[in-house]
Scaffold this motif. Structure first.
Motif, PDB file in Angstrom:
ATOM      1  N   THR A 276       0.860  -1.177   0.000  1.00  0.00           N
ATOM      2  CA  THR A 276       0.000   0.000   0.000  1.00  0.00           C
ATOM      3  C   THR A 276       0.901   1.233   0.000  1.00  0.00           C
ATOM      4  O   THR A 276       2.056   1.170   0.430  1.00  0.00           O
ATOM      5  N   PRO A 277       0.403   2.378  -0.481  1.00  0.00           N
ATOM      6  CA  PRO A 277       1.263   3.566  -0.558  1.00  0.00           C
ATOM      7  C   PRO A 277       1.870   3.982   0.774  1.00  0.00           C
ATOM      8  O   PRO A 277       2.978   4.519   0.822  1.00  0.00           O
ATOM      9  N   ARG A 278       1.159   3.744   1.867  1.00  0.00           N
ATOM     10  CA  ARG A 278       1.685   4.130   3.184  1.00  0.00           C
ATOM     11  C   ARG A 278       2.581   3.064   3.781  1.00  0.00           C
ATOM     12  O   ARG A 278       3.595   3.375   4.416  1.00  0.00           O
ATOM     13  N   ALA A 279       2.225   1.788   3.580  1.00  0.00           N
ATOM     14  CA  ALA A 279       2.963   0.722   4.253  1.00  0.00           C
ATOM     15  C   ALA A 279       4.251   0.324   3.548  1.00  0.00           C
ATOM     16  O   ALA A 279       5.256   0.029   4.203  1.00  0.00           O
ATOM     17  N   VAL A 282       7.627   1.915   4.422  1.00  0.00           N
ATOM     18  CA  VAL A 282       8.096   1.475   5.738  1.00  0.00           C
ATOM     19  C   VAL A 282       8.675   0.069   5.650  1.00  0.00           C
ATOM     20  O   VAL A 282       9.757  -0.229   6.196  1.00  0.00           O
TER      21      VAL A 282
END
Length: 374
Positions: A276-279, A282
């Motif tokens: 996902t773009p956020r995960a 990271v």
């Protein structure tokens, strides 16, 4: 200075991984036998073009000891010999029920819909969802039921021992455990009821009928592929308790056999996990920074004669390899997966970034002859 800083960062990330693996291996144990009564279990097997697997899957399900079982198999539009094999086996053993899968409704994932139909048809209070390529030991169902009883669980799941034949399998398949045991704090997951800590494996998952219904069953995530994440999280969200167990001694599975199958198989679930773009940024920091970068900084430090950076990078490499060796020994993984661990990490990251790229362009996943939108 930059090389030294990268070496320090790599060591910190490597120690985070090694420490988490040590903590998780300390609490992850195989399920023990000891149910107070003879459990009644529905063993539920979705099957789509499984002529090479379904016979052995049925053998394992029917061989369960210490439990009362019904075995329900859903033929999900197979075009090979699966229907004939199922008909022959059902005629020979009354414990087997065969369901003919309904047409896939719009918005549903194939396996999710198959498991929904199986869950609806099951008659026993414990539901054991098993993939057709999983081979159960004869005490698998009893031990999973005992684990649920002993720890007052509503759902228990575990990854079977992963059988790996080809070089690609040996390098990539064990990376499932790198992310699971390296970054999911199992002691915290057991102590806290948060749905975000829910995790499981769709290959082998036992759930109480009452908890399954309360969580909305598979219908609650009709358009999602990752049942191993979605069902445990939904059970937790509805007030149930879930846990992971070490299924290495009670089940085995050869998930994929060729590199293209590995690539597509990992790709289909990616956007419901890491991609996902956020995960993913990271995850890239954690995996590349802790598992790959120390090898690069070590090589650079040796070339540059930077003794301090070399020592730090070597310590990071040793920490990760030691953790991976402990995982390999405990989970019966091939040693090649340890030796080529950075290569496996890079392949996993390549799959995740490919999945994210495809999703951003509106391209879905393809699996078992079906295409799905993102």
């Amino acid at each position: 200075m930059i090389l030294l800083a990268l070496s320090i960062a790599g060591l910190a990330l490597a120690l985070l991984f090694a420490g988490m693996v040590a903590a998780n291996l300390g609490v992850l144990a195989p399920p023990q036998a000891g149910a107070s009564q003879r459990p009644a279990i529905s063993i539920l097997i979705p099957a789509r073009d499984e002529e090479a697997n379904i016979g052995a899957a049925l053998d394992g399900a029917l061989a369960q000891t210490g439990v009362g079982v019904e075995v329900v198999v859903l033929d999900d539009g197979s075009t090979d010999a699966t229907p004939r094999i199922l008909a022959e086996r059902a005629a020979a053993d009354p414990r087997i029920r065969i369901l003919n899968g309904a047409t896939l409704p719009e918005g549903w994932i194939g396996k999710t819909h198959a498991c929904h139909q199986l869950g609806t048809a099951a008659r026993q209070p414990l539901l054991l969802f098993v993939d057709a390529d999983v081979r159960l030991s004869e005490d698998a169902a009893l031990r999973l039921a005992a684990e649920m009883e002993t720890h007052a669980l509503d759902l228990v799941s575990g990854f079977p021992r992963q059988i790996t034949g080809s070089t690609a399998e040996r390098i990539v398949i064990p990376q499932i455990f790198t992310t699971l045991l390296g970054y999911l704090p199992l002691p915290m997951a057991r102590a806290r009821p948060d749905p975000s800590f829910g995790a499981g494996c769709g290959q082998l998952l036992m759930v109480r009928r009452a908890a399954y219904d309360a969580a909305g069953g598979h219908a609650a995530f009709a358009g999602r592929m990752h049942d191993g994440l979605n069902l445990p999280r939904n059970v937790r969200a509805s007030g149930g308790r879930t846990d992971l167990t070490d299924a290495t001694p009670i089940a085995a599975c050869r998930m994929y056999e060729t590199f293209p199958d590995i690539w597509e198989g990992f790709l289909k679930n990616a956007t419901e996990g890491m991609a996902t773009p956020r995960a993913l940024p990271v995850w890239t920091l954690l995996l590349f920074g802790g598992h790959v970068m120390p090898w690069l900084t070590l090589a650079s430090a040796l070339v540059a004669g930077a003794g301090g950076a070399a020592i730090l990078s070597a310590a990071a490499v040793i920490a990760v390899l030691a953790a991976r060796a402990a995982m390999a020994r405990r989970l019966d993984q091939p040693w090649l997966s340890v030796a080529l661990h950075p290569v496996g990490v890079l392949i996993v990251l390549a799959i995740q970034w490919t999945a994210l790229s495809r999703a951003s362009r509106g391209k879905g996943a393809t699996w078992r002859g079906r295409s799905y939108g993102i």
